[in-house]
Design a protein around this motif. Structure first.
Motif, PDB file in Angstrom:
ATOM      1  N   VAL B  11       8.560  -5.815  10.355  1.00  0.00           N
ATOM      2  CA  VAL B  11       9.866  -5.978   9.704  1.00  0.00           C
ATOM      3  C   VAL B  11       9.943  -7.365   9.061  1.00  0.00           C
ATOM      4  O   VAL B  11      10.087  -8.372   9.734  1.00  0.00           O
ATOM      5  N   PRO B 263      14.280  -8.960  12.211  1.00  0.00           N
ATOM      6  CA  PRO B 263      13.256  -9.817  12.801  1.00  0.00           C
ATOM      7  C   PRO B 263      13.860 -10.979  13.580  1.00  0.00           C
ATOM      8  O   PRO B 263      14.864 -11.566  13.163  1.00  0.00           O
ATOM      9  N   VAL B 264      13.249 -11.289  14.696  1.00  0.00           N
ATOM     10  CA  VAL B 264      13.633 -12.462  15.484  1.00  0.00           C
ATOM     11  C   VAL B 264      13.095 -13.707  14.777  1.00  0.00           C
ATOM     12  O   VAL B 264      11.941 -13.733  14.344  1.00  0.00           O
ATOM     13  N   ILE B 265      13.935 -14.740  14.629  1.00  0.00           N
ATOM     14  CA  ILE B 265      13.452 -15.989  14.035  1.00  0.00           C
ATOM     15  C   ILE B 265      13.594 -17.176  14.990  1.00  0.00           C
ATOM     16  O   ILE B 265      13.119 -18.262  14.689  1.00  0.00           O
ATOM     17  N   ASN B 337       9.300 -12.910  20.959  1.00  0.00           N
ATOM     18  CA  ASN B 337       8.700 -13.972  20.143  1.00  0.00           C
ATOM     19  C   ASN B 337       9.241 -13.860  18.727  1.00  0.00           C
ATOM     20  O   ASN B 337       9.627 -12.758  18.294  1.00  0.00           O
ATOM     21  N   PRO B 338       9.239 -14.956  17.963  1.00  0.00           N
ATOM     22  CA  PRO B 338       9.590 -14.841  16.549  1.00  0.00           C
ATOM     23  C   PRO B 338       8.699 -13.800  15.858  1.00  0.00           C
ATOM     24  O   PRO B 338       7.500 -13.724  16.141  1.00  0.00           O
ATOM     25  N   GLY B 339       9.298 -13.010  14.998  1.00  0.00           N
ATOM     26  CA  GLY B 339       8.565 -11.934  14.324  1.00  0.00           C
ATOM     27  C   GLY B 339       8.750 -10.589  15.004  1.00  0.00           C
ATOM     28  O   GLY B 339       8.508  -9.543  14.398  1.00  0.00           O
ATOM     29  N   ASP B 340       9.167 -10.593  16.282  1.00  0.00           N
ATOM     30  CA  ASP B 340       9.465  -9.324  16.952  1.00  0.00           C
ATOM     31  C   ASP B 340      10.717  -8.699  16.329  1.00  0.00           C
ATOM     32  O   ASP B 340      11.474  -9.364  15.625  1.00  0.00           O
TER      33      ASP B 340
END
Lengths: 372, 372
Positions: B11, B263-265, B337-340
Motif C-alpha cells: 500500500v 500505510p503506517v508512517i 513497522n512503518p510501511g505496514d
C-alpha cells in the motif's frame, strides 16, 4: 476581499473565489518576515495544490517548497518546481516513487525512526536530503528532543549510503492550533527555540557538520517576530488564512483570501434559514465552536464597494453531503431567491480547497489544481 | 470482509478496499425488500459515484437511480443510465445543464418552492418529471405537508409547460440519523406514512391524476419492514454501510463493505499510538461520539481466515490533512513497522468515497469513480 468584478457571476455549482491580490499580499508579508529573519521561506503547497498559485509564489522569488505527498511532489515537479521537501514521513513502500522524484529534482524527505532510515539506506538511488522529525509537543510524529542517543543512531544510519544525506531537524508545532491565545503561541515557540537550538548545536558538535533547522506552522510563523533561530520556515495556510486562523487571532478578516460562492436552492423565511448547494464534499467538516455551537462557515456580504464583510450572524450551521444550512437575519432571508449566491468563508481553507478543486479569482481567471 | 486475496498488497498511499460480494449482498437484500413491498428501488448513487459499482446494481436488475448533482447525472448518463432523479433541489441557474441532461435521458427534478418551478416553466425544453420535496421533520429542504394551499399552487404551476410534468412528492427523512434507537426510526416512518399517504390521496383527489410517493434514507429503509405505502425508495449508503450505521443499529459489522487501507508512517510504543498516511482528505472529518471521545474510524484486524474483525480498542482518534493517529493495545503496536498496512472502517462511507476516489476490490480489481 473585493468581488465587484464578478458580482454578476452566474453560480451553477459551488466554486471557490480566490483574491489574487490578497494571496500575493499574504505571500509578500511572510516572505518579508523571512528575509528580516534571514530564514528561507519554503511554503507548504498542500494548502492550495495549485500550479496557478504556485506561479504567484514564484513571482515573489520563492524557489523552494514543501508538499505533503509524493503525488503532490510529482505534480509540482511537472510545473517546474525543483527544490522540495515532502513533509509527511516516508512510507517505506514508496521507495520507487521517491527514486522517481529524486531523479528529477532536489528532494528532501522526513523520517523519525531507524527502521525507515534503514529502508531508505538500502534502496535510495538518487541523492536525497533527510530531515529528522522532532516532536516538541504536537504528539503526532517525531522523536523527543531529549532522546539524543536514538537521534545520533539515526543520523549515523544516514551516512552508509552516499545518496542519503542528513540535512537537519524539522518540527511542525501543530499544537499552536490548540493554543488559547497569542501568548500561548509565543510560549510554544520560545520552548521550541530552547529545545531545538540546543539539539542543533549538539548534533553539529558531534558530527562536525552544519545542519538545517526547519520549522513551520501558520499561527506561529504569523504571530512570532523572532524566527532567526531557525534556518527555514514552512507555513502553508498563510496563503489564504481562514476562519480558524481568524478566531485564533492569527489574521484579520480582510486577510482571508478565499471564499466559497454557493447557489441558494431553498429559502425558508419561517425559520430564518436558507439551504445552499455547498456541503461536506465542498467545505469539509471542520468547524469552529462558539458557545457550544458548531460553525462550518460564516457568510460575507458585499458592501457598496463590493468588499465582502464577514457577517457573524450569518452562519453555516449544518452540512450534509451536498447541502448546507445557513441561518441569517430575517431581512436578509427576505431578499434571497433560489439561484442567488451566498458567499461563505471556510473554517479550514486547506480542506476546503482539497475538497472543491474548482476556483476562479475575483477577476474571473480560472485557477488550476492538482487532480485527485 | 475477507481480504485474504490482497493480504500481501503493497500500500503506497491510502486506498479504499471494497468487497464486491458484500456490496452485491447489500444491493440484493434491499432489492428483495423493495420487491416484497412492491416499490421501485431507485438507489442513490452519491454514495459510490462509481461506474463499476453501477454495473453491480445493473446486474441485479436495477434500472432507475438517484444522483445528487447534475455533474453526477451526466457522468452516469455517459455510463448508460437513462432514468434518474437529481434529488438536490434545482438551482435555477443550471437550466441549460438540466436541458442538456433531459435531452438524453428520463430525468426527474426536485423543487420545494414556487419561484424555482416558475423558472423551470419558463425554460424547460425537454420533458422532465418534477417531485415536490416535503419536509416531514428533517428541517433541511421541503414544504411542510400541512401547507396544502401552497402545495396545490406549485402543482398548478407545473402544468403550464407541457414538458414539466408533476411526478409526485418526495421526502428524505434524514432525521432518522439522529434517532436514539430503532424504535424511534420506526416511529419516524410511521408518522411519515400518516402525513404522506394523506397528502398523496388529497393531491390525487384534487388533480385526478395518480402520483408517485418517493422516500428514502438508509436507516429507515433498512430497519422498517412496511414500505408498501411508498412507490419508490432511494437509500444510498446501504451499498457500503459504515460505522455510523453500525452504531445506530442499522447494519451488522459484517455488512460493512468498504474499509480504508492506510500505510503506517510512524510507530510510538511509548504512547500506544501509530501514525498512518490517511487524513481528513481521505476519511473526511465525520466522527462518532463515544463517552465524549471523537472517533474517526475503527480498525479491522484479519482473523486466521483473512476476515476482518472490527477492533473497538483500535481507534482512529485524530485526523490532520494527510495524517491519522491510531491508538491501539501495546501488543498490536509492538508488531507494527512503518510501511505496514492498517485497515480502518470509515465513519461515513459516502464522504470517505467522495474524498479518496481510489479503490480496489478485495479481489484486486480496480474500481472506477467519477472525477472531481
Amino acid at each position: 476581499m473585493n468581488i465587484s468584478a464578478i458580482k454578476h457571476l452566474s453560480v451553477e455549482k459551488p466554486i471557490l473565489i480566490i483574491s489574487e491580490s490578497l494571496v500575493r499580499e499574504n505571500i509578500r508579508a511572510m516572505n518579508k518576515k523571512a528575509l528580516r529573519n534571514k530564514v528561507l521561506f519554503r511554503p507548504h503547497f498542500k494548502t492550495h495544490q495549485s500550479a496557478t498559485i504556485g506561479e504567484w509564489f514564484s513571482d515573489e522569488g520563492i524557489h523552494a517548497i514543501t508538499v505533503s505527498s509524493l503525488d503532490m511532489g510529482l505534480y509540482f515537479a511537472e510545473h517546474g518546481w525543483n527544490d522540495m521537501t515532502v513533509s509527511t514521513p516516508v512510507n517505506p513502500k514508496q521507495i520507487h516513487r521517491i527514486n522517481e522524484l529524486a531523479a528529477k529534482i532536489s528532494l528532501n524527505l522526513v523520517a523519525d525512526n531507524h527502521y525507515t532510515i534503514q529502508k531508505l539506506n538500502e534502496s535510495i538511488q538518487s541523492r536525497v536530503g533527510l530531515f529528522l522529525k522532532i516532536d516538541t509537543g504536537n504528539s503526532r510524529c517525531g522523536i523527543l528532543p531529549g532522546n539524543k542517543e536514538e537521534i545520533m543512531r539515526m543520523i549515523s544510519a544516514c551516512n552508509t549510503n552516499p545518496d542519503l544525506h542528513f540535512a537537519g531537524i524539522l518540527i511542525h508545532s501543530g499544537h499552536t492550533y490548540c493554543a488559547e491565545n497569542q501568548t500561548e503561541i509565543a510560549e510554544i515557540y520560545h520552548r521550541d527555540k530552547t529545545f531545538l537550538t540546543e539539539l542543533k548545536d549538539y548534533i553539529e558538535h558531534v558530527t562536525g557538520n552544519s545542519i538545517m533547522l526547519s520549522i513551520g506552522d501558520t499561527p506561529g510563523c504569523s504571530l512570532v517576530e523572532d524566527l532567526q533561530w531557525a534556518d527555514e520556515i514552512r507555513p502553508g495556510n498563510v496563503v489564504f488564512y481562514d476562519l480558524f486562523q481568524w478566531q485564533l487571532g492569527v489574521c484579520s478578516h480582510d486577510q482571508i483570501a478565499c471564499v466559497m460562492a454557493c447557489p441558494v436552492i431553498g429559502v425558508y423565511p419561517e425559520r430564518n434559514e436558507a439551504v445552499i448547494h455547498g456541503g461536506a464534499v465542498h467545505f469539509s467538516k471542520d468547524y469552529l465552536l462558539s458557545d457550544g455551537q458548531q460553525i462550518y462557515g460564516l457568510c460575507g456580504i458585499a458592501d457598496e464597494n463590493g468588499t465582502l464583510q464577514i457577517q457573524e450572524n450569518c452562519i453555516l450551521e449544518k452540512l450534509w453531503q451536498e447541502h448546507g444550512l445557513v441561518s441569517m437575519p430575517a431581512d436578509q432571508i427576505r431578499r434571497l431567491n433560489p439561484g442567488d449566491v451566498v458567499y461563505v468563508y471556510p473554517v479550514h481553507s486547506c480542506l476546503t480547497v482539497d475538497a472543491v478543486r474548482n476556483a476562479i479569482t475575483t477577476e474571473g481567471k480560472k485557477v488550476e489544481f492538482m487532480l485527485k
